[in-house]
Structure formats: C-alpha cells, structure tokens
Design a protein around this motif. Sequence first.
Motif, PDB file in Angstrom:
ATOM      1  N   LYS A 233      45.037 -21.265 -10.500  1.00 10.13           N
ATOM      2  CA  LYS A 233      45.896 -20.408 -11.320  1.00 10.13           C
ATOM      3  C   LYS A 233      46.435 -19.252 -10.483  1.00 10.13           C
ATOM      4  CE  LYS A 233      45.724 -17.360 -15.187  1.00 10.13           C
ATOM      5  NZ  LYS A 233      45.126 -16.074 -14.876  1.00 10.13           N
ATOM      6  N   LEU A 234      45.574 -18.650  -9.674  1.00  7.65           N
ATOM      7  CA  LEU A 234      45.998 -17.520  -8.843  1.00  7.65           C
ATOM      8  C   LEU A 234      47.018 -17.963  -7.797  1.00  7.65           C
ATOM      9  CD1 LEU A 234      42.636 -15.612  -8.352  1.00  7.65           C
ATOM     10  CD2 LEU A 234      44.574 -14.923  -9.737  1.00  7.65           C
ATOM     11  N   GLU A 235      46.794 -19.138  -7.214  1.00  8.11           N
ATOM     12  CA  GLU A 235      47.734 -19.658  -6.219  1.00  8.11           C
ATOM     13  C   GLU A 235      49.120 -19.820  -6.829  1.00  8.11           C
ATOM     14  OE1 GLU A 235      46.023 -23.243  -4.715  1.00  8.11           O
ATOM     15  OE2 GLU A 235      44.546 -22.138  -3.528  1.00  8.11           O
ATOM     16  N   LYS A 236      49.128 -20.333  -8.043  1.00  8.80           N
ATOM     17  CA  LYS A 236      50.381 -20.560  -8.747  1.00  8.80           C
ATOM     18  C   LYS A 236      51.100 -19.241  -9.005  1.00  8.80           C
ATOM     19  CE  LYS A 236      51.508 -23.599 -12.607  1.00  8.80           C
ATOM     20  NZ  LYS A 236      50.845 -24.121 -13.815  1.00  8.80           N
ATOM     21  N   GLU A 237      50.312 -18.250  -9.422  1.00  2.00           N
ATOM     22  CA  GLU A 237      50.887 -16.930  -9.700  1.00  2.00           C
ATOM     23  C   GLU A 237      51.476 -16.312  -8.431  1.00  2.00           C
ATOM     24  OE1 GLU A 237      48.176 -15.648 -13.535  1.00  2.00           O
ATOM     25  OE2 GLU A 237      47.821 -14.673 -11.622  1.00  2.00           O
ATOM     26  N   GLN A 238      50.753 -16.469  -7.315  1.00  2.00           N
ATOM     27  CA  GLN A 238      51.226 -15.963  -6.030  1.00  2.00           C
ATOM     28  C   GLN A 238      52.578 -16.579  -5.655  1.00  2.00           C
ATOM     29  OE1 GLN A 238      50.162 -13.683  -3.699  1.00  2.00           O
ATOM     30  NE2 GLN A 238      48.811 -12.953  -5.322  1.00  2.00           N
ATOM     31  N   GLN A 239      52.650 -17.895  -5.835  1.00  2.00           N
ATOM     32  CA  GLN A 239      53.885 -18.617  -5.513  1.00  2.00           C
ATOM     33  C   GLN A 239      55.047 -18.083  -6.344  1.00  2.00           C
ATOM     34  OE1 GLN A 239      52.975 -22.703  -6.134  1.00  2.00           O
ATOM     35  NE2 GLN A 239      51.898 -22.894  -4.181  1.00  2.00           N
ATOM     36  N   GLN A 240      54.765 -17.829  -7.618  1.00  2.00           N
ATOM     37  CA  GLN A 240      55.819 -17.349  -8.513  1.00  2.00           C
ATOM     38  C   GLN A 240      56.316 -15.977  -8.104  1.00  2.00           C
ATOM     39  OE1 GLN A 240      53.934 -17.803 -12.281  1.00  2.00           O
ATOM     40  NE2 GLN A 240      54.822 -19.810 -12.650  1.00  2.00           N
ATOM     41  N   ILE A 241      55.380 -15.132  -7.640  1.00  2.00           N
ATOM     42  CA  ILE A 241      55.754 -13.781  -7.233  1.00  2.00           C
ATOM     43  C   ILE A 241      56.649 -13.845  -6.000  1.00  2.00           C
ATOM     44  CG2 ILE A 241      54.861 -11.583  -6.311  1.00  2.00           C
ATOM     45  CD1 ILE A 241      52.327 -12.175  -8.090  1.00  2.00           C
ATOM     46  N   HIS A 242      56.261 -14.712  -5.029  1.00  2.00           N
ATOM     47  CA  HIS A 242      56.989 -14.754  -3.761  1.00  2.00           C
ATOM     48  C   HIS A 242      58.286 -15.551  -3.811  1.00  2.00           C
ATOM     49  CE1 HIS A 242      53.973 -12.449  -1.813  1.00  2.00           C
ATOM     50  NE2 HIS A 242      53.020 -13.284  -2.188  1.00  2.00           N
ATOM     51  N   SER A 243      58.430 -16.402  -4.815  1.00  2.00           N
ATOM     52  CA  SER A 243      59.649 -17.216  -4.834  1.00  2.00           C
ATOM     53  C   SER A 243      60.802 -16.464  -5.493  1.00  2.00           C
ATOM     54  CB  SER A 243      59.412 -18.528  -5.576  1.00  2.00           C
ATOM     55  OG  SER A 243      59.036 -18.257  -6.902  1.00  2.00           O
TER      56      SER A 243
END
Lengths: 243, 282
Positions: A233-243
């Motif tokens: 879940k955290l990885e997904k959130e990180q990706q969303q922030i950086h994209s």
Amino acid sequence: MSRLDRTRTSAHQLRPFFSSQNLLNRADGSAQFDFGESSVMCSVVGPAEVKLRDEKLDRATIEVVVRPLVGLPGIKDKAREQALRETLEPLVLSGLHPRTGIQIVVQTMKDDGSILATAFNATILALLDAGIPLKSILGAVTCIVDAETNQILLDPTTQELANAKSTHTFVFDNKSSITSDSTQEDKEAVEVSTLYSDSTGLFSEEEYFECAQICYKAVQAVHGFIRTAVQKKLEKEQQQIHS
Amino acid sequence: MATPAFSFTPSTFQKLHPAEFFRRFTTEGVRPDGRLLDAFRPTTVHHGVISTANGSAMVRIGGTTVVCGVKAEVAEPKLDAPDQGYLVPNVELSPMCSSKFRPGPPSEQAQAVSEAINRVLKESKVLDLKDLCIEEGKAVWVLYVDAVCVAYDGNIFDAALAAIMAALKNVRIRKPTYQEGTIKVSGGSTATDENSFRLNLARAPLSATFAIFDTTLTILADPNVTEETISDGQISITLDETGQLCGVTKIGAASCSQSVMKDCVQSAKKRTLQLRGIMNQQ
C-alpha cells in the motif's frame, strides 16, 4: 488427511488470506480481511470529536461497534465488542490524541467460521490504513480440537466448528515474533506471549497449551501477510505522489 | 534528615495515584486489603434463598454478592430441536449494586458476562437439554436462570457462575403429565421427592479469575473493584470437578507468557476445589 472443506490437505493449514485496504470513501481508514469464505469489513473514523460524556482528558476514547451478518446486534456481538476494545485499547497510542474519539465499526460480510479471528485481523489493517499510531500489530487465528479424531485443526470452517470438542481463539502481537533471519535456536527459545485468548468447550491443560503453540506458529504467517499488505500500500502511495 | 517539601496522607496518595499506591503494596507481596497476592476473598454459599423459585442460591465473594433464581416455565420447543428445552442465563448489574452502573438497558459488561456464562453452560454440556422435554414437539421446560448482583466489588464472573451452578443444583421441578394439549402437575401443593425431579447435571464448572497488574505481570487472585480498574488485564479459568478445563479467557493489555498461564491454571485448580468444598457444605 483431507479437511472437510476439501481445499486443504493438512490439519495445520490456514485458508487463503485476502485483504484489501481503503475501500470506503467516507471513513478515515477501512479494510477487509478474508480467511477463505469468511470475510469481515472494518472501518475506522478518527481521531474525531467525541461525545462529552465519553471524553477522556489524557487519551483518545476507543469505541467498537460489531455488526452481525444478519439481524440486529445481540449479546454475542456485545461480548465481541468488549473483546476487541479491551485488546486494541492498549495497542493504540491513544495518549497522542487526548480528548478525541476513535470509532471502529466491524461488519461481518461472509461467515464460514473463525469470525472473531478474522475481525481482529481486519481491524488492525483498518487502523493501519487510518494511520492511527500503534505500539505493535497483532494477528489472530482460531483452532479447534475435533471431537472424533482429537486432532487440532487450524482455522476451522462452520462445518468443522460443528464437530468441535473445544474452540480456541488466540491473538498474538508481533513484539516477540519469529523473523525469517532468526536461527533455529531463537525460534525454539521465543516464549509464546498471548495478548488475547478465548477458549470454550471441554479440553485438557495439555491441549490448551498445544493449541497456543500451534496458533502462535500460524500467526507468524498472518503477521507476515499484514506486513506485506502495508508495504504494498505504501509503495503504491509513493508512486502516486511521484507520478 | 531534611523533611520533604510536601507530604500526603495515605488516603490522599491513594486517590491521586491509585496505581503507584497499589505498587507500594505489591512489591512487598501484599495488597491494601491485607490479602496476599494469591489469596481469594472469603466465600460463602447459601442454597434455596428464594422460596418461590424452583431453585436458588446466594454467593458472596468478599464484598460481591450475587443472588440467583431459577424459574421453570412451560414453552413450545423450537422447530429444529423438538425434544430439547432451553436454558436462558442472564446476569443483571443494576445501579443498586454499584454507582458504576447506570439505569436502563443492560451494560456492556453485564451482556459480556451473560454471554460468557451462556457459552460455558452450552459448550461444556452442563445439562442435557433433552431432560427438559415434556412432550416431543409440544411442550418443553424453559429454565430462566437470573443472577442479580446485589453488591458489586469485582470478580462478577466467578460469583455469578458459582451462584448459577449452586442454584441449578438446587432446582426441583414438579413432574408434569401431558394429556391432550394440557399439562398437569399432581401430588399436592408441596414438592416432595415423589412428585418432583432434580436436574441431572453432567458437570459443575466453576471459575477462578486473576488480574494482571503492571508490566511485571504481577498476578492478583480474585480482584476487587479497585484492583480491576487499575489492572492491565484479566485471566479467567473455568474447571469442572475432574480438573478438566471448560473455558479459558485472557483479555487486556499485558501479553502473558505460557508459564504465567500455567501458574494460573494450577492456582485455579486449587481455588475451584476449595469453592466446591464450600458449595457442598450445606
């Protein structure tokens, strides 16, 4: 030996886990946890305003509401509310949010045995999803002693529960858990510490402690699963922030 | 020696810091009420205290008093169990017994205790419900087991379970005859051994409760109300007369090692044996 549900081959096998977080839009955190055909959904709202009567000056008030699969909540659900609340209250760092309320709603979606254990696991995932600060995570597993074979069966279905001589639900935190890099010696030496335990039926002392041991080992898989779920879940959130 | 900047009387200290006050005692191996850590409070059991009930008992554990009455009524059986009666246990914690409880619908604690007792009675097969059948599919006995707490000073589960078991042992029900839709009881107005029957109890589960205090896992047997409020968890162990376990519940913050649980089981065995002695005295 094949189990009654025919999908499992061993007595100490758990049913496949499934979890999904952040399902509800209006709650601060939510999660669903499944053990095979048993499914529980949990929502967390808070820290939010609390009724003046329930307000505590030095910490957050935790309220747990348990909703059954069908019908209105009965005394069984009240007892479960108490079990969940008294186990979670000390786990939550409620001192960080004084004079607020954290409301946890637990709804059974599908019932095929081991509901209390499923509810514990769903709740901890929902609390993690809501970002409520916790001291540790927990994992829960139910087991039974079969009336005919005297065998200990993990994660029983409704059908298996009907043939149970005794039923045991255990909750363990991850403070003393076995990690993959600990040696065999460490694994033996780790002392089993129970956070919550509930047993009914007729059983001997030896059976009880054997069940605790077996459940403790099984809970490690649940802990691992919860950790992976949070990581993803955290990885997904990180990706969303950086994209 | 210099006098401290300020000092309290013991009673002020107790009110300001109840846990610290208590800790001063437990480190010395005693409790404020004079008991040792593993000591249970004096217990008394009285049988047949309510003459209008089919069975009754009163149990006192220290300051906690529970009165239990069993009333037998005739009812229609459930469709899926036409030859079985019912057992309906209920524990009442009214404002009369403590200021902790408010009037109105039963509190969460009362419901949780009722449910715990219901499960012990059902899961450990205390009573064969077929014994309560009058006529299959037509009429069965329903036993309303009401335990009312008269004074609350902690450890309600032990007191309520003991009162319920003593009351069930005390039950006497008039032998009924079923004839064309009506039930008759014969043989005069007083119940005697000929015209009434007693319940055939398979076992009598009794429990022992312990509070867990502090991170040091100090185990306090039979907690009173103050000890309950400052404790971090509770362990309840239910055993029948052969020493077989009928229930184990551990709830609360402190996570408990297996050795602590084993000690509690041993202590519970001794306690339930002693309690059984008290129950069988009269």
